[in-house]
Design a protein around this motif. Structure first.
Motif, PDB file in Angstrom:
ATOM      1  N   ALA A 254       7.189   4.879  -3.187  1.00  0.00           N
ATOM      2  CA  ALA A 254       5.790   4.470  -3.363  1.00  0.00           C
ATOM      3  C   ALA A 254       5.714   3.092  -4.030  1.00  0.00           C
ATOM      4  CB  ALA A 254       5.034   5.507  -4.190  1.00  0.00           C
ATOM      5  N   TRP A 255       6.564   2.845  -5.016  1.00  0.00           N
ATOM      6  CA  TRP A 255       6.567   1.546  -5.696  1.00  0.00           C
ATOM      7  C   TRP A 255       7.009   0.436  -4.743  1.00  0.00           C
ATOM      8  CZ3 TRP A 255       4.856  -0.234 -10.263  1.00  0.00           C
ATOM      9  CH2 TRP A 255       5.290  -1.482 -10.691  1.00  0.00           C
ATOM     10  N   LEU A 256       8.088   0.683  -4.001  1.00  0.00           N
ATOM     11  CA  LEU A 256       8.600  -0.333  -3.079  1.00  0.00           C
ATOM     12  C   LEU A 256       7.611  -0.612  -1.950  1.00  0.00           C
ATOM     13  CD1 LEU A 256      12.331   0.776  -2.901  1.00  0.00           C
ATOM     14  CD2 LEU A 256      11.354  -1.159  -4.150  1.00  0.00           C
ATOM     15  N   THR A 257       6.934   0.422  -1.482  1.00  0.00           N
ATOM     16  CA  THR A 257       5.918   0.234  -0.449  1.00  0.00           C
ATOM     17  C   THR A 257       4.763  -0.594  -0.998  1.00  0.00           C
ATOM     18  OG1 THR A 257       6.526   2.327   0.593  1.00  0.00           O
ATOM     19  CG2 THR A 257       4.369   1.414   1.148  1.00  0.00           C
TER      20      THR A 257
ATOM     21  N   PHE B 244      -2.152  -4.793   2.608  1.00  0.00           N
ATOM     22  CA  PHE B 244      -3.215  -3.820   2.857  1.00  0.00           C
ATOM     23  C   PHE B 244      -3.331  -3.325   4.300  1.00  0.00           C
ATOM     24  CE2 PHE B 244      -7.637  -2.841   3.921  1.00  0.00           C
ATOM     25  CZ  PHE B 244      -7.811  -1.728   3.127  1.00  0.00           C
ATOM     26  N   PRO B 245      -3.424  -4.180   5.324  1.00  0.00           N
ATOM     27  CA  PRO B 245      -3.612  -3.636   6.677  1.00  0.00           C
ATOM     28  C   PRO B 245      -2.467  -2.715   7.113  1.00  0.00           C
ATOM     29  CG  PRO B 245      -4.061  -5.986   6.656  1.00  0.00           C
ATOM     30  CD  PRO B 245      -3.454  -5.640   5.329  1.00  0.00           C
ATOM     31  N   ALA B 246      -1.241  -3.115   6.821  1.00  0.00           N
ATOM     32  CA  ALA B 246      -0.106  -2.279   7.191  1.00  0.00           C
ATOM     33  C   ALA B 246      -0.058  -1.015   6.340  1.00  0.00           C
ATOM     34  CB  ALA B 246       1.200  -3.063   7.051  1.00  0.00           C
ATOM     35  N   LEU B 247      -0.443  -1.121   5.077  1.00  0.00           N
ATOM     36  CA  LEU B 247      -0.459   0.050   4.195  1.00  0.00           C
ATOM     37  C   LEU B 247      -1.486   1.064   4.683  1.00  0.00           C
ATOM     38  CD1 LEU B 247       0.589   1.416   1.673  1.00  0.00           C
ATOM     39  CD2 LEU B 247      -1.129   0.181   0.367  1.00  0.00           C
ATOM     40  N   TRP B 248      -2.603   0.591   5.165  1.00  0.00           N
ATOM     41  CA  TRP B 248      -3.641   1.490   5.684  1.00  0.00           C
ATOM     42  C   TRP B 248      -3.097   2.317   6.850  1.00  0.00           C
ATOM     43  CZ3 TRP B 248      -8.125   2.744   3.580  1.00  0.00           C
ATOM     44  CH2 TRP B 248      -9.043   3.415   4.348  1.00  0.00           C
ATOM     45  N   ARG B 249      -2.315   1.669   7.725  1.00  0.00           N
ATOM     46  CA  ARG B 249      -1.716   2.390   8.856  1.00  0.00           C
ATOM     47  C   ARG B 249      -0.563   3.294   8.405  1.00  0.00           C
ATOM     48  NH1 ARG B 249      -2.473  -2.759  10.881  1.00  0.00           N
ATOM     49  NH2 ARG B 249      -0.279  -3.284  10.563  1.00  0.00           N
ATOM     50  N   PHE B 250       0.175   2.846   7.403  1.00  0.00           N
ATOM     51  CA  PHE B 250       1.346   3.581   6.920  1.00  0.00           C
ATOM     52  C   PHE B 250       0.965   4.853   6.174  1.00  0.00           C
ATOM     53  CE2 PHE B 250       4.119   4.355   3.245  1.00  0.00           C
ATOM     54  CZ  PHE B 250       5.323   4.602   3.877  1.00  0.00           C
TER      55      PHE B 250
ATOM     56  N   ASN C 249       0.988   8.691   7.271  1.00  0.00           N
ATOM     57  CA  ASN C 249       2.272   9.366   7.471  1.00  0.00           C
ATOM     58  C   ASN C 249       3.027   9.594   6.175  1.00  0.00           C
ATOM     59  OD1 ASN C 249       2.090   9.542  10.287  1.00  0.00           O
ATOM     60  ND2 ASN C 249       2.782   7.426  10.509  1.00  0.00           N
ATOM     61  N   ALA C 250       2.547   9.006   5.101  1.00  0.00           N
ATOM     62  CA  ALA C 250       3.237   9.120   3.813  1.00  0.00           C
ATOM     63  C   ALA C 250       2.762  10.361   3.069  1.00  0.00           C
ATOM     64  CB  ALA C 250       2.974   7.876   2.979  1.00  0.00           C
TER      65      ALA C 250
ATOM     66  N   PRO D 215      -0.875   9.745  -1.841  1.00  0.00           N
ATOM     67  CA  PRO D 215      -2.250   9.306  -1.579  1.00  0.00           C
ATOM     68  C   PRO D 215      -2.372   7.785  -1.585  1.00  0.00           C
ATOM     69  CG  PRO D 215      -2.209  11.025  -3.250  1.00  0.00           C
ATOM     70  CD  PRO D 215      -0.782  10.622  -3.009  1.00  0.00           C
ATOM     71  N   LEU D 216      -3.224   7.269  -0.741  1.00  0.00           N
ATOM     72  CA  LEU D 216      -3.428   5.830  -0.601  1.00  0.00           C
ATOM     73  C   LEU D 216      -3.841   5.192  -1.929  1.00  0.00           C
ATOM     74  CD1 LEU D 216      -3.462   3.507   1.454  1.00  0.00           C
ATOM     75  CD2 LEU D 216      -5.849   4.065   1.895  1.00  0.00           C
ATOM     76  N   LEU D 217      -4.652   5.879  -2.707  1.00  0.00           N
ATOM     77  CA  LEU D 217      -5.110   5.336  -3.982  1.00  0.00           C
ATOM     78  C   LEU D 217      -3.934   5.012  -4.909  1.00  0.00           C
ATOM     79  CD1 LEU D 217      -7.397   4.573  -5.900  1.00  0.00           C
ATOM     80  CD2 LEU D 217      -7.483   6.978  -6.615  1.00  0.00           C
ATOM     81  N   TRP D 218      -2.894   5.824  -4.900  1.00  0.00           N
ATOM     82  CA  TRP D 218      -1.753   5.577  -5.778  1.00  0.00           C
ATOM     83  C   TRP D 218      -1.037   4.272  -5.408  1.00  0.00           C
ATOM     84  CZ3 TRP D 218      -0.326   5.818 -10.334  1.00  0.00           C
ATOM     85  CH2 TRP D 218       0.994   5.802 -10.748  1.00  0.00           C
TER      86      TRP D 218
END
Length: 93
Positions: free
Chosen positions: A23-26, A32-38, A41-42, A45-48
């Motif tokens: 989670a830290w490395l991600t 942001f745009p790639a994280l939204w898509r990623f 599947n993770a 939670p996105l908020l973290w």
């Protein structure tokens, strides 16, 4: 006060697990745009990711993840009611 002391000791002696480091490395490497898509599947939670992102992208060491998480946990405990409304009642047979 006792909870704070015990959990601070635990944080100081905590060994990171792969999912925590991931989670830290991600948060550090993905924008942001790639994280939204990623995120769908993770297992995190996105908020973290967003909470960690400013610290990770600033180049701070991974240990800062615990420094970010502990105050959130402490605040949650502070605002939680001292007794749960769910009570388990022992039943006799």
């Amino acid at each position: 006060a006792l909870w704070c002391a015990l959990t601070l000791w635990s944080v100081a002696h905590h060994e990171a697990w792969r999912d925590e480091a991931d989670a830290w490395l991600t948060a550090r490497d993905v924008w942001f745009p790639a994280l939204w898509r990623f995120a769908h599947n993770a297992g995190t939670p996105l908020l973290w990711y967003f909470v960690q992102m400013p610290f990770a992208k600033a180049g701070l060491a991974y240990g800062w993840q615990e420094a970010v998480h502990w105050p959130i946990a402490a605040a949650t405990v502070a605002v939680s009611p001292p007794r749960s409304s769910c009570r388990s009642e022992a039943t006799s047979a």
